[in-house]
Design a protein around this motif. Structure first.
Motif: not given
Length: 579
Positions: A58-74
């Motif tokens: 859960v922790k790894a997926r949370t950080t990865a999703l946050a990274n993508a939400l920031s970089s891909r979707l602003g």
């Protein structure tokens, strides 16, 4: 008496400089169990597949999703992300990824119509919508109406061979794992968590359209700590404890509702409980899940208890692992508690009481009792201060009824962009619950009814919940809702909308006269047990289903309108009160 201070205080330290995700995934708190065995258990199990999910995953997926939400979707700080989905093992991931970015979550009911979801999206100024394929069509239409770009709709899951043009959470997680960090998670200043928004949760909307409740990070953290502190105070033997690290709970309460969001998705996971994530409730499926996963604690709402008490299917399943049933979201009558206890004689049964504006629980089940005090909605949680206010504004004594107002560390800030509603509900640090209650010397709360739902018959107050609890024990009643209808002499009188049991329906189908006999029997059932002004003078009307909101609360407003229509058509089977 001026104020009622809940027993069990003082509370442990409640940090005011961490977000919810930091508290859940990064923070070491004294209330959290440290037993190694509990920490090794999965935090979630997907009910349908048996997939086991660890905290590390859960922790790894949370950080990865946050990274993508920031970089891909602003997505950035203070943006609003709406999650519109049934329960899913990635639901916590989407919530906490949003919080990693300093953004705000608004969780929506996946059963909403286009108009209802559009209202939530526009009210909260949502920038990104995460939706399950099951309700994609509705969500897509609502997003379009709310001017959310099509590429800002993300699918939480993929179903079968269905193909959608949207990104999915899984693909974004993979992107986030493969690309360099695109955000720096901010540390909050001391005291900032008191005001920084974590959730915009819609109220039940019993007065007007639903309102967005502003919930800060520290209020959620406080609610978790209050429950954990209560669990840690249990003084009975380990095998008799109601709340235990390492237990398995059935997570069928919707995560979009404050009950499922705070008590199950946050407190249970914080307390090293494994939750079995169920997307939809169905009685026999629930019983099968209890048997298959060896569930220890079952959170329910009153309609589920009615089904457990009325449906013979319960005898076909092995429920021996079940140790505790906790009912919340709406009052459960003493009659139903006794009936459930006779069906599950070895199980501990209790109630909790809370509301969105209180960010979860105000009262919780009594730890020392096998069966909670009949009629009680639980004991006030440590850290809660309560007043019971009489109609004349004076403070009620213990055991006297009145309007419950409360304060504590877990309160919301108010309603988004609704100053009038905020000023009416949040007054000088006190939350006006709108509930008519009685509190006894043990700080147990007895919900009499919503103040505006109390009937006034010949000057006497009548609580619909009392009559409903009594009617539900009748063998011909599957479900019921009591409302008031105007009456020239009495002011108003009770009318019961009844969903008949299957056997009663069959009898009525075979003999049309049976309907009148059943109605008369129900009127007599109340008249034999209740004081005269509580009789069903307004009559009985059969209905296919009782309308309820997602938390299980009866939508009386809808049936009041129906009652007015029936009154214009003529009386149902009833018995007039003697003058």
């Amino acid at each position: 008496m001026t104020e009622i201070h809940a027993p069990g205080g003082p509370l442990p330290y409640i940090p005011d400089d961490v977000t919810v995700v930091q508290f859940m995934l990064d923070y070491t708190h004294e209330s959290r169990p440290t037993a190694p065995a509990a920490q090794l258990n999965p935090c979630m199990i997907e009910d349908a597949t048996g997939r086991r999910v660890t905290f590390a995953e859960v922790k790894a997926r949370t950080t990865a999703l946050a990274n993508a939400l920031s970089s891909r979707l602003g997505i950035k700080e203070d943006d609003v992300v709406c999650i519109c989905s049934p329960n899913h093992v990635d639901y916590p991931v989407t919530v906490w990824a949003t919080h990693r970015l300093g953004a705000v979550v608004t969780a929506a009911n996946p059963a909403y119509t286009v108009g209802e979801l559009e209202h939530q999206l526009t009210t909260t100024c949502t920038k990104l919508l995460i939706v399950h394929p099951w309700n994609y069509a509705t969500a897509s239409a609502a997003a379009s109406n709310a001017n959310i770009p099509h590429d800002h709709i993300i699918l939480l899951d993929e179903v079968g061979e269905a193909v959608y043009p949207q990104q999915t959470v899984q693909r974004l997680v993979e992107d986030g794992l493969s690309c360099p960090p695109s955000f720096v998670e901010r540390s909050l200043r001391p005291g900032e968590a008191d005001k920084k928004l974590a959730f915009l949760s819609l109220s039940s909307g019993t007065t007007g359209r639903p309102k967005a409740v502003c919930i800060p990070h520290r209020a959620v953290v406080a609610g978790i700590i209050q429950l954990a502190h209560l669990a840690n105070q249990q003084r009975m033997r380990w095998e008799e404890r109601k709340l235990r690290a390492g237990d398995i709970w059935l997570a069928q309460m919707p995560f979009f509702h404050i009950y499922g969001l705070v008590v199950i998705m946050h407190f249970a996971l914080f307390y090293s409980v494994t939750i079995v994530v169920v997307p939809k409730f169905h009685l026999t499926d629930m019983l099968a899940s209890i048997q298959r996963h060896r569930i220890n604690l079952l959170p329910v709402v009153p309609p589920m208890v009615v089904l457990l008490c009325k449906n013979p299917a319960i005898s076909q399943f092995d429920l021996s692992s079940l140790r505790v049933v906790v009912c919340g979201a709406a009052p459960l009558s003493a009659e139903l508690v006794r009936q459930l206890s006779s069906i599950l004689p070895t199980v501990h049964i209790g109630q909790g009481y809370g509301m969105t504006e209180a960010v979860g629980s105000l009262a919780f089940l009594q730890m020392e009792q096998k069966i909670g005090t009949p009629g009680s909605a639980g004991r006030l949680l440590p850290g809660i201060i309560a007043r019971v206010v009489r109609p004349d504004g004076s403070l009620a004594k213990l055991g006297q009824p009145g309007h419950l107002i409360v304060k504590g560390p877990c309160m919301a800030l108010g309603y988004l962009n609704d100053e009038q509603a905020t000023e009416e509900t949040f007054v000088d640090g006190w939350l006006y619950t709108g509930d008519e209650v009685m509190v006894n010397e043990q700080a147990e709360v007895f919900i009499l009814d919503r103040i505006k739902e109390l009937l006034k018959v010949r000057g006497y107050q009548v609580a619909p919940a009392e009559l409903e609890g009594h009617l539900l024990v009748h063998p011909d009643v599957a479900d019921v809702c009591v409302v008031g209808v105007p009456d020239d002499y009495n002011g108003e009188v009770p009318l019961a909308f009844v969903v008949p049991q299957a056997d009663a329906l069959n009898r009525m189908k075979n003999d049309p006269a049976e309907a009148d006999r059943v109605k008369a029997a129900l009127v007599k059932h109340v008249a034999d047990a209740k004081v005269q002004y509580k009789w069903l003078t307004g009559g009985v009307h059969f209905i296919d289903a009782i309308p309820k909101n997602p938390s299980g609360k009866l939508l009386r407003r809808t049936l009041r309108d129906r009652a007015k229509e029936l009154q214009e058509q003529g009386p149902s089977v009833s018995i007039r009160a003697k003058l």
